[in-house]
Design a protein around this motif. Structure first.
Motif, PDB file in Angstrom:
ATOM      1  N   SER B  47       0.841  -1.186   0.000  1.00  0.00           N
ATOM      2  CA  SER B  47       0.000   0.000   0.000  1.00  0.00           C
ATOM      3  C   SER B  47       0.883   1.245   0.000  1.00  0.00           C
ATOM      4  O   SER B  47       1.868   1.311   0.725  1.00  0.00           O
ATOM      5  CB  SER B  47      -0.900  -0.013   1.228  1.00  0.00           C
ATOM      6  OG  SER B  47      -1.677   1.144   1.243  1.00  0.00           O
ATOM      7  N   GLY B  48       0.554   2.161  -0.856  1.00  0.00           N
ATOM      8  CA  GLY B  48       1.330   3.398  -0.923  1.00  0.00           C
ATOM      9  C   GLY B  48       2.549   3.288  -1.812  1.00  0.00           C
ATOM     10  O   GLY B  48       3.332   4.227  -1.923  1.00  0.00           O
ATOM     11  N   GLY B  50       2.551   3.139  -5.001  1.00  0.00           N
ATOM     12  CA  GLY B  50       2.388   3.941  -6.218  1.00  0.00           C
ATOM     13  C   GLY B  50       1.634   3.244  -7.331  1.00  0.00           C
ATOM     14  O   GLY B  50       1.681   3.668  -8.476  1.00  0.00           O
ATOM     15  N   LYS B  51       0.905   2.196  -7.003  1.00  0.00           N
ATOM     16  CA  LYS B  51       0.181   1.438  -8.034  1.00  0.00           C
ATOM     17  C   LYS B  51      -0.881   2.304  -8.703  1.00  0.00           C
ATOM     18  O   LYS B  51      -0.963   2.390  -9.934  1.00  0.00           O
ATOM     19  CB  LYS B  51      -0.479   0.200  -7.407  1.00  0.00           C
ATOM     20  CG  LYS B  51       0.489  -0.736  -6.695  1.00  0.00           C
ATOM     21  CD  LYS B  51      -0.206  -1.949  -6.154  1.00  0.00           C
ATOM     22  CE  LYS B  51      -1.197  -1.654  -5.056  1.00  0.00           C
ATOM     23  NZ  LYS B  51      -0.565  -1.129  -3.810  1.00  0.00           N
ATOM     24  N   SER B  52      -1.695   2.956  -7.854  1.00  0.00           N
ATOM     25  CA  SER B  52      -2.757   3.791  -8.429  1.00  0.00           C
ATOM     26  C   SER B  52      -2.166   4.937  -9.230  1.00  0.00           C
ATOM     27  O   SER B  52      -2.679   5.303 -10.286  1.00  0.00           O
ATOM     28  CB  SER B  52      -3.652   4.334  -7.319  1.00  0.00           C
ATOM     29  OG  SER B  52      -4.267   3.272  -6.648  1.00  0.00           O
ATOM     30  N   THR B  53      -1.065   5.462  -8.722  1.00  0.00           N
ATOM     31  CA  THR B  53      -0.404   6.555  -9.434  1.00  0.00           C
ATOM     32  C   THR B  53      -0.003   6.102 -10.830  1.00  0.00           C
ATOM     33  O   THR B  53      -0.238   6.795 -11.824  1.00  0.00           O
ATOM     34  CB  THR B  53       0.836   7.008  -8.646  1.00  0.00           C
ATOM     35  OG1 THR B  53       0.442   7.316  -7.316  1.00  0.00           O
ATOM     36  CG2 THR B  53       1.479   8.213  -9.282  1.00  0.00           C
ATOM     37  N   HIS B 207      -4.120  -6.735  -4.327  1.00  0.00           N
ATOM     38  CA  HIS B 207      -3.314  -7.096  -3.163  1.00  0.00           C
ATOM     39  C   HIS B 207      -3.293  -8.598  -2.955  1.00  0.00           C
ATOM     40  O   HIS B 207      -2.585  -9.105  -2.099  1.00  0.00           O
ATOM     41  CB  HIS B 207      -3.889  -6.440  -1.899  1.00  0.00           C
ATOM     42  CG  HIS B 207      -3.514  -5.005  -1.779  1.00  0.00           C
ATOM     43  ND1 HIS B 207      -2.240  -4.597  -1.478  1.00  0.00           N
ATOM     44  CD2 HIS B 207      -4.240  -3.878  -1.936  1.00  0.00           C
ATOM     45  CE1 HIS B 207      -2.196  -3.289  -1.439  1.00  0.00           C
ATOM     46  NE2 HIS B 207      -3.408  -2.828  -1.720  1.00  0.00           N
TER      47      HIS B 207
END
Ligand SMILES: Nc1ncnc2c1ncn2[C@@H]1O[C@H](COP(=O)(O)OP(=O)(O)OP(=O)(O)O)[C@@H](O)[C@H]1O
Ligand SMILES: [Mg+2]
Lengths: 841, 230
Positions: B47-48, B50-53, B207
């Motif tokens: 989490s965090g 940068g996947k969504s980014t 995930h």
């Protein structure tokens, strides 16, 4: 409709309250502008019509002279100058039922040969009856119908407070169809009118049709007695129209103010409706809707809202205009002259312009938020903190613009530019600039309270206050709107209070006598003279110390026709006026020997005269040039007046008559005893005298003052009302957005009452902030109104008087308005079910 | 038909970051990735990480600070915002963890919106939309508003909406993150079926190792760079 359009449109279906508020916002803004404009236009037309009824189609008029025009002049013009197209007239106002009519005495024979307004009446059978039967009159068909009168009826009228019986023999239009121009006009034969108005032997006007022959002017001028002047019809009309120009301008300024508050509201509602939909818009952007598509969607929607709100506002506006018209007419009747035409005029242009205004402002208001929403990247748009981030970044820029606006406003006030327009622009910039600065103040307030909260206050307060700072993009707007409205209310209120205070003080100073006696004026320009020897008769009443006299006339001067007042004040140790730049003691002490004039402040202002300047006055014995010896404060007319001593007047005019008497009592004398003896002696005269104590005059004057400002008071309340809707819609929007936050709080253990309390704490704080912020701004507005706007529009200086209670009340009103606006959102918050709130995402 | 072995996406040394409280924080530090047409890629990472980014960059919602993203040999950053939007609405379908249906549109309208944006009148797309809804068992809910649907149902609608305009690239960011295991399974099956049937290219963020295993290839984001998973 496209699905994209539907997605946006249904936002409003799902939030009908927002839709209603948005439309109401536009509607109220438009309604204020439309109603004031319509009322002003109607008044303007009423004015033009009244003038036209008066002046007919003549090219020139003869007017003037302390007593008017001697009747003999009319014959001489016909015989010696060979003028055929001349018509004499006597005019006055008479009360008929609850209305006031304009009585015009005309010469049936002269009128028959002229293409005048009254030619139909003059040529008909009813014209002959006017000549042959006593106390007969004609009335405009429009008025007769309105009052339910028909030919043959007996009319009970009041002339100079005395009842009379007249017989209605026909209509002023003759046998022609009703003519709205003649509304309020009553015609009588000239002899009848002279008797009724107590003007036997005198005329008010001779109307002429003159050709191009310039020698004619000379010929006429040679015949004219001193004081009587030949003026062109156009000149006369424009002179009278100048009179109301300042009043109309003030009305226009009011409508501009309405526009400002209205656009603020429209901006508020449009901005909210866009901000609220940021998530929706972002989703659409992700799906591939282009910036341009969204922009045009929002702008079209704004235009539609504007159109709809504009139409609703138009309806409100027309309704409100009728009420306003009534008030405006009354104001004009009180301070200028009697408007007999009261017909409401529907100007389609005003309506079109009102609706357009609604649309344009709605579109302009939506432009900023729409551009921002459509240009930010879809990801940033999604983040709430992104909005607040950019709002916060905008705050310094807004503040800088605000400071700039304030500087320009200060500059506009400081550089004494001519005219009202720069002054009004200054006031708007002041409001705007301050509004732009208010988020900075708000954040400051939040910071201060936050710091305090750390010490002793409950976490609830801290929570409430902090979230205001966190939602500055909404709360800032709402507070700015409320601040401006409350400030305008404070400013206008303080101005009216100051004005009232100055007038009361002025009345106390000029009303030095205990009892005043005058003939009530039945015509606007002429005060009928009092009988000879009256002063002596009253002087012998026990308890009377002195009797002073006044003579009021209209004279021609190098500055045009002016009102002149000749006085002989009995006591020279106490100035009867408050002089500008001087305590006046010296001036007053030497008043009897003065070979000069005092002029009132509006007169000085209007004609740009200063102490030492010279004024040429056409007197009975020829022109005299007199220096201005002093300028005094005076609020009786915005046209201004000239005051000279009675001795000088007698010398220049050889006119021994008085138009008013002032009775001074001996110290210790009983007013009611003197008054009853005075009434007894006056009753022998069988004259409709008006006898008033200084107290009564003071009360009547202040009452007139209140009536004059009634319209201002109404508009002031409207502004607060509009702001209330603004803050209400802002709170609704905020509440809607925060329902998830509320649900989380509820889920975390906040009771419904605490939740509701939180909302009320917040709104109460916003109201308090707005109220406190409004105080300095309100005082600045008051200062601008008193020192600049009123001085420039009427020429009246007044003392700024600030009382504490209205200020406290204003802050209270602000808090109350905010709490009221928060009540519904608080209820909603209390009823939020945590589950429902959390689900909606 | 496109060449199944043609390169659809090429990420060349892509770096991105955010400014927060005045300081820059790098999220992606030189990401390199090639994706072929029709490929199914799973993107995993903490989490965090940068996947969504990264997904936003690939979808053209944002532009990288440095590096290039080529879609069929066109640099997305060079396109300019308006052109990128037009490209996105034709070539990309998004599916999110939170369902992102438009709350003011009915289920059917939500599904038809991408078609309309691409110039297909709703009347023409309507049948296709209803067919797809039928396929996922939601045809009787076509006129309902999304907030009346369960999470699984909403996600099924979101999948149809992401696919109805036949995009070349489907980006799914934790489509099952919000659902229970069984429902997640159903949704993934549906996604799998539809994507494979039409030969769409899919990038799926998840995930769950189990979910990732369905993909042709798994890449992991670690310290702003991609590492291939065995
Ligand atoms: N708009 C933004 N402003 C500042 N920082 C951001 C922004 N968007 C993302 N970040 C930061 O970038 C980093 C990567 O975020 P991203 O959402 O890409 O992570 P993720 O891998 O998708 O995590 P998760 O699995 O929890 O969804 C995070 O540290 C996040 O805080
Ligand atoms: Mg993520």
């Amino acid at each position: 409709m496209s699905i994209l359009g539907r997605a946006n449109r249904r936002h409003f279906v799902r939030h009908p309250l927002q839709l209603i508020l948005a439309i109401l916002g536009v509607a109220l803004g438009v309604a204020m502008v439309v109603s004031i404009d319509l009322a002003a236009k109607s008044t303007h037309r009423a004015f033009a019509l009244s003038m036209e009824a008066l002046t007919g189609r003549y090219t020139h008029h003869l007017t003037g002279g302390p007593m008017g025009i001697p009747e003999s002049l009319f014959t001489r013009l016909r015989v010696e100058a060979g003028l055929r197209e001349t018509a004499p007239a006597v005019e006055g106002y008479i009360g008929l039922k609850e209305t006031t009519c304009h009585l015009i005495g005309f010469d049936v024979f002269s009128e028959r040969n002229l293409r005048s307004r009254f030619v139909n009446a003059a040529r008909g059978e009813e014209g002959m009856r006017l000549l042959t039967e006593p106390n007969t009159v004609l009335l405009s068909a429009v008025s007769a119908q309105r009052l339910g009168l028909k030919p043959g009826d007996e009319l009970k009228v009041m002339i100079d407070n005395r009842p009379h019986q007249l017989i209605l023999v026909g209509y002023a239009e003759g046998s022609m169809p009703p003519d709205p121009v003649l509304e309020g006009v009553m015609l009588a034969d000239i002899t009848t009118a002279q008797e009724l108005l107590g003007r036997v032997g005198w005329l008010d006007r001779i109307d002429l049709v003159l050709g191009e022959d310039p020698s004619l002017d000379m010929k006429i001028n040679a015949l004219l007695p001193e004081g009587v002047e030949l003026i062109s019809a156009a000149g006369r009309q424009s002179a009278t129209q100048n009179m109301t120009a300042a009043f109309e301008l003030n009305l226009r300024a009011m409508s501009l103010l309405a526009l400002l508050v209205g656009s603020f509201l429209i901006y508020n509602t449009m901005a909210f409706s866009v901000l609220q939909r940021r998530e929706l818009l972002a989703s659409l952007r992700v799906l591939g809707a282009t910036s341009r598509q969204l922009l045009s969607e929002i702008l079209w929607e704004a235009a539609a809202l504007g159109l709809f709100g504009g139409l609703v506002g138009m309806g409100f506006g027309v309704l409100a205009a009728r009420v306003l018209l009534h008030m405006v007419t009354r104001t004009i009747n009180d301070i200028y002259f009697v408007l007999t035409v009261t017909e409401f005029m529907m100007d389609p242009w005003v309506l079109v312009y009102g609706v357009f205004l609604g649309m344009i402002i709605a579109v302009l208001a939506a432009l900023g938020p729409a551009i921002e929403a459509s240009l930010t990247s879809p990801i940033m748009t999604r983040a709430r903190s992104g909005v607040e981030g950019s709002a916060r970044r905008a705050i310094p820029w807004l503040a800088m613009m605000g400071v700039l606006a304030l500087l320009v406003a200060t500059g506009l006030f400081a550089v004494n530019l001519d005219g009202l327009v720069p002054a009004i622009a200054g006031v708007f910039l002041l409001l705007l600039g301050y509004g732009l600065l208010s988020p900075v103040f708000l954040l400051g307030g939040v910071w201060v309270l936050g710091a305090l909260g750390r010490v002793s206050w409950g976490w609830l307060i801290r929570l409430a206050v902090r979230s205001i700072g966190a939602t500055i993009s909404r709360s800032g707007l709402a507070i700015a709107a409320l601040t401006i409205a409350i400030a305008v209310s404070i400013g206008v209120g303080t101005m009216i209070d100051s004005f009232r205070g100055s007038i009361a003080e002025w009345l106390d100073q000029i009303l030095q006598a205990d009892i005043y006696i005058a003939m009530p004026a039945s015509t606007p320009r002429l005060s009928p003279p009092l009988p000879d020897g009256l002063a002596e008769r009253l002087g012998s009443i026990p308890g009377v110390d002195r009797v002073s006299s006044g003579r009021r006339v209209f004279v021609s001067t190098s500055k045009g026709e002016s009102e002149l007042l000749a006085l002989d004040p009995p006591y020279l140790d106490q100035p009867g006026f408050r002089f500008k730049d001087s305590d006046g003691k010296d001036l007053w002490a030497h008043f009897p020997e003065l070979r000069g004039v005092f002029i009132s402040e509006p007169y000085a202002q209007r004609h740009r005269l200063a102490v030492g300047d010279r004024l040429v006055i056409k007197a009975g014995k020829g022109s005299v040039t007199l220096p201005v010896a002093g300028i005094f404060f005076d609020y009786r007319s915005d046209q201004g007046l000239i005051v000279i001593h009675r001795r000088l007047y007698n010398e220049l005019w050889q006119d021994p008559t008085h138009t008013s008497l002032g009775v001074y009592l001996k110290p210790g004398a009983d007013l009611s005893d003197v008054r009853s003896e005075l009434d007894r002696r006056l009753s022998d005269l069988h004259l409709p005298l008006s006898v008033r104590s200084n107290r009564e005059i003071r009360d009547i004057s202040l009452e007139t003052f209140e009536r004059t400002f009634a319209i201002t008071q109404v508009l002031r309340l409207l502004a607060v009302g509009v702001a209330f809707i603004g803050i209400f819609s802002a709170l609704m929007a905020l509440q809607y957005e925060r329902r998830r936050e509320m649900a989380v709080l509820r889920a975390t253990g906040l009771t419904p009452w605490q939740t509701g309390g939180l909302v009320l704490l917040q709104t109460g704080f916003m109201g308090l902030m707005a109220g406190l912020l409004a105080l300095p701004l309100g005082l600045m507005v008051a200062l601008a109104l008193v020192r600049v706007i009123n001085l420039r529009s009427f020429g009246w200086t007044m003392d700024l008087s600030i009382s504490v209670w209205p200020l406290i009340l204003a802050v209270g009103l602000s808090v109350l308005a905010a709490l009221l606006a928060g009540a519904y959102p608080a209820r909603l918050a209390m009823r939020t079910s945590p589950a429902q709130g959390l689900r909606e995402e | 038909m496109t060449n199944p072995f043609a390169e659809l996406l090429n990420l060349n040394n892509v770096s991105h970051g955010f400014r927060e409280a005045g300081a820059w924080r790098g999220v992606l530090r030189g990401v390199n990735l090639r994706i072929h047409s029709g490929e199914q890629l799973a993107l995993v990472g903490q989490s965090g990480s940068g996947k969504s980014t990264l997904m936003h960059l690939i979808g053209g919602l944002d532009v990288p600070l440095s590096g290039e993203i080529y879609f069929e040999n066109t640099d997305l950053a060079a396109m300019g915002e308006p052109a990128r939007t037009l490209w996105r609405r034709q070539k990309v379908g998004f599916i999110y963890q939170f369902f992102n249906l438009i709350p003011t549109l009915t289920v059917l309208e939500n599904v038809l919106l991408p078609l309309e944006l691409n110039g297909t009148p709703a009347s023409i797309g309507r049948q296709a939309g209803l067919n797809l809804l039928d396929e996922v068992g939601l045809v009787d809910r076509a006129e309902t508003y999304p907030d009346r649907l369960s999470g699984g149902e909403q996600q099924r609608v979101a999948i149809i909406r992401a696919l109805i305009h036949q995009p070349r690239l489907v980006l799914a960011d934790e489509p099952t993150g919000n659902l229970d295991a069984a429902t997640g399974e159903q949704v993934l099956d549906l996604l799998d079926r539809l994507v494979r049937a039409k030969g769409h290219t899919l990038i799926l963020v998840t995930h769950s190792a189990e979910v990732a295993r369905r993909a042709d290839r798994i890449v992991r984001l670690v310290d702003g760079q991609l590492a291939l998973e065995a």
